[in-house]
Design a protein around this motif. Structure first.
Motif, short mmCIF file in Angstrom:
data_model
loop_
_atom_site.label_atom_id
_atom_site.label_comp_id
_atom_site.label_asym_id
_atom_site.label_seq_id
_atom_site.Cartn_x
_atom_site.Cartn_y
_atom_site.Cartn_z
N CYS A 79 -0.04 -4.38 12.93
CA CYS A 79 0.28 -4.73 11.53
C CYS A 79 0.70 -3.49 10.74
O CYS A 79 1.63 -3.56 9.92
CB CYS A 79 -0.91 -5.39 10.86
SG CYS A 79 -1.28 -7.05 11.46
N LEU A 80 0.04 -2.38 10.99
CA LEU A 80 0.41 -1.13 10.30
C LEU A 80 1.80 -0.68 10.72
O LEU A 80 2.61 -0.25 9.88
CB LEU A 80 -0.62 -0.03 10.59
CG LEU A 80 -1.99 -0.23 9.96
CD1 LEU A 80 -2.99 0.78 10.52
CD2 LEU A 80 -1.91 -0.13 8.45
N VAL A 81 2.10 -0.78 12.01
CA VAL A 81 3.44 -0.41 12.50
C VAL A 81 4.49 -1.36 11.92
O VAL A 81 5.56 -0.92 11.50
CB VAL A 81 3.48 -0.40 14.05
CG1 VAL A 81 4.90 -0.31 14.57
CG2 VAL A 81 2.65 0.76 14.58
N PHE A 82 4.18 -2.65 11.87
CA PHE A 82 5.09 -3.62 11.27
C PHE A 82 5.39 -3.26 9.82
O PHE A 82 6.55 -3.21 9.40
CB PHE A 82 4.51 -5.04 11.36
CG PHE A 82 5.21 -6.03 10.48
CD1 PHE A 82 6.45 -6.54 10.84
CD2 PHE A 82 4.64 -6.46 9.28
CE1 PHE A 82 7.11 -7.46 10.02
CE2 PHE A 82 5.29 -7.37 8.47
CZ PHE A 82 6.52 -7.88 8.84
N ALA A 83 4.34 -3.02 9.04
CA ALA A 83 4.53 -2.69 7.62
C ALA A 83 5.33 -1.40 7.46
O ALA A 83 6.25 -1.33 6.62
CB ALA A 83 3.17 -2.56 6.93
N ALA A 84 5.01 -0.40 8.25
CA ALA A 84 5.75 0.87 8.16
C ALA A 84 7.21 0.68 8.56
O ALA A 84 8.11 1.25 7.92
CB ALA A 84 5.09 1.92 9.05
N LEU A 94 -1.92 -2.17 -0.25
CA LEU A 94 -1.28 -2.04 -1.56
C LEU A 94 -0.20 -0.96 -1.55
O LEU A 94 0.87 -1.15 -2.12
CB LEU A 94 -2.35 -1.74 -2.62
CG LEU A 94 -1.92 -1.79 -4.08
CD1 LEU A 94 -1.34 -3.15 -4.43
CD2 LEU A 94 -3.10 -1.47 -4.97
N SER A 95 -0.47 0.13 -0.85
CA SER A 95 0.54 1.20 -0.75
C SER A 95 1.80 0.70 -0.05
O SER A 95 2.91 0.98 -0.50
CB SER A 95 -0.02 2.40 0.02
OG SER A 95 -1.03 3.04 -0.73
N PHE A 96 1.62 -0.03 1.04
CA PHE A 96 2.79 -0.59 1.72
C PHE A 96 3.53 -1.57 0.81
O PHE A 96 4.76 -1.56 0.74
CB PHE A 96 2.39 -1.29 3.02
CG PHE A 96 2.21 -0.37 4.18
CD1 PHE A 96 3.22 0.49 4.59
CD2 PHE A 96 1.02 -0.36 4.90
CE1 PHE A 96 3.06 1.33 5.68
CE2 PHE A 96 0.84 0.49 5.98
CZ PHE A 96 1.87 1.33 6.37
N GLY A 97 2.78 -2.42 0.12
CA GLY A 97 3.41 -3.39 -0.78
C GLY A 97 4.18 -2.73 -1.90
O GLY A 97 5.32 -3.11 -2.22
N VAL A 98 3.59 -1.71 -2.51
CA VAL A 98 4.26 -1.00 -3.61
C VAL A 98 5.48 -0.26 -3.10
O VAL A 98 6.55 -0.29 -3.72
CB VAL A 98 3.26 -0.03 -4.31
CG1 VAL A 98 3.97 0.95 -5.23
CG2 VAL A 98 2.23 -0.83 -5.09
N PHE A 99 5.34 0.42 -1.97
CA PHE A 99 6.49 1.14 -1.40
C PHE A 99 7.62 0.14 -1.10
O PHE A 99 8.79 0.41 -1.40
CB PHE A 99 6.08 1.89 -0.13
CG PHE A 99 7.18 2.76 0.41
CD1 PHE A 99 7.30 4.07 0.00
CD2 PHE A 99 8.10 2.26 1.32
CE1 PHE A 99 8.32 4.88 0.49
CE2 PHE A 99 9.12 3.05 1.82
CZ PHE A 99 9.23 4.37 1.40
N VAL A 129 4.18 -8.10 3.79
CA VAL A 129 4.27 -6.78 4.41
C VAL A 129 2.90 -6.09 4.42
O VAL A 129 2.48 -5.53 5.43
CB VAL A 129 5.32 -5.89 3.70
CG1 VAL A 129 5.24 -4.45 4.16
CG2 VAL A 129 6.71 -6.44 3.93
N GLY A 130 2.18 -6.12 3.29
CA GLY A 130 0.96 -5.33 3.16
C GLY A 130 -0.34 -6.01 3.51
O GLY A 130 -1.29 -5.36 3.93
N PHE A 131 -0.44 -7.34 3.35
CA PHE A 131 -1.72 -8.01 3.50
C PHE A 131 -2.24 -8.15 4.93
O PHE A 131 -3.45 -8.04 5.14
CB PHE A 131 -1.69 -9.38 2.82
CG PHE A 131 -3.00 -10.11 2.90
CD1 PHE A 131 -4.07 -9.69 2.13
CD2 PHE A 131 -3.17 -11.18 3.75
CE1 PHE A 131 -5.29 -10.34 2.21
CE2 PHE A 131 -4.39 -11.84 3.84
CZ PHE A 131 -5.45 -11.42 3.06
N PRO A 132 -1.40 -8.40 5.93
CA PRO A 132 -1.97 -8.60 7.28
C PRO A 132 -2.85 -7.44 7.77
O PRO A 132 -3.90 -7.68 8.36
CB PRO A 132 -0.73 -8.77 8.16
CG PRO A 132 0.29 -9.34 7.25
CD PRO A 132 0.03 -8.67 5.92
#
Length: 183
Positions: free
Chosen positions: A161-166, A87-92, A118-121
């Protein structure tokens, strides 16, 4: 989402993440032996999983180490952390991308779908990984090469996935800086 709510979400996510480390250290101290948590390691082998499972079988008060680990890891903090992180990634992402004219012109459904992608995976993979660690602790089967491989792949995929989102969030945040300069 308003800026103050977004900042509150980011801070809450960071606090949940930060709370996990001292709790793991507490459990390690109670068990009396060092163990390596499978959901933070790459390239696991059967011996490492067996040592972890053995450590989790140690009594800690009226429960075992595995019971405490599942309470702290599977049923509370690490149940909330993946959702909060995604959710933090999605909101950002929505906040950063929303400042870009082309993204702002998109339909709201498309914007939300992009944020979801971006955030769900990382949420999905983290839950699957947590389930595999839970099976390691609670399941009847001894750790084997297949279990080690599955958990290793899931851990690698989770961090990917975290690196992708970031990376996506940072790219869009940097693009907003570029947009400010040109307008």
């Amino acid at each position: 989402m308003m800026r103050t709510k977004a900042i509150a979400l980011y801070c809450a996510t960071l606090l949940v993440f930060a709370a996990m480390t001292p709790l793991r250290w507490w459990l390690q101290g109670k068990i009396g032996m060092e163990y390596q948590t499978p959901d933070l390691m790459f390239g696991l082998d059967v011996a490492t999983l067996a040592n972890f499972r053995e450590a989790m079988a140690q009594p800690v008060g009226i429960w075992t180490g595995g019971d405490w680990f599942k309470l702290m890891h599977s049923y509370t903090l690490d149940l909330a952390l993946p959702v909060m992180t995604g959710l933090s990634f999605g909101v950002f992402f929505l906040n950063a991308a929303g400042k870009l004219p082309n993204f702002a012109d998109m339909e709201r459904k498309a914007q939300l779908m992009a944020a979801f992608i971006v955030g769900f995976p990382c949420v999905m993979v983290d839950y699957i990984e947590n389930y595999q660690v839970w099976k390691l602790i609670s399941g009847p089967d001894a750790p084997d090469a297949q279990m080690a491989g599955i958990i290793s792949v899931l851990t690698t995929l989770k961090f990917s996935c975290l690196v992708f989102a970031a990376t996506v969030c940072l790219t869009f945040a940097l693009a907003t800086l570029r947009t400010r300069k040109t307008t």
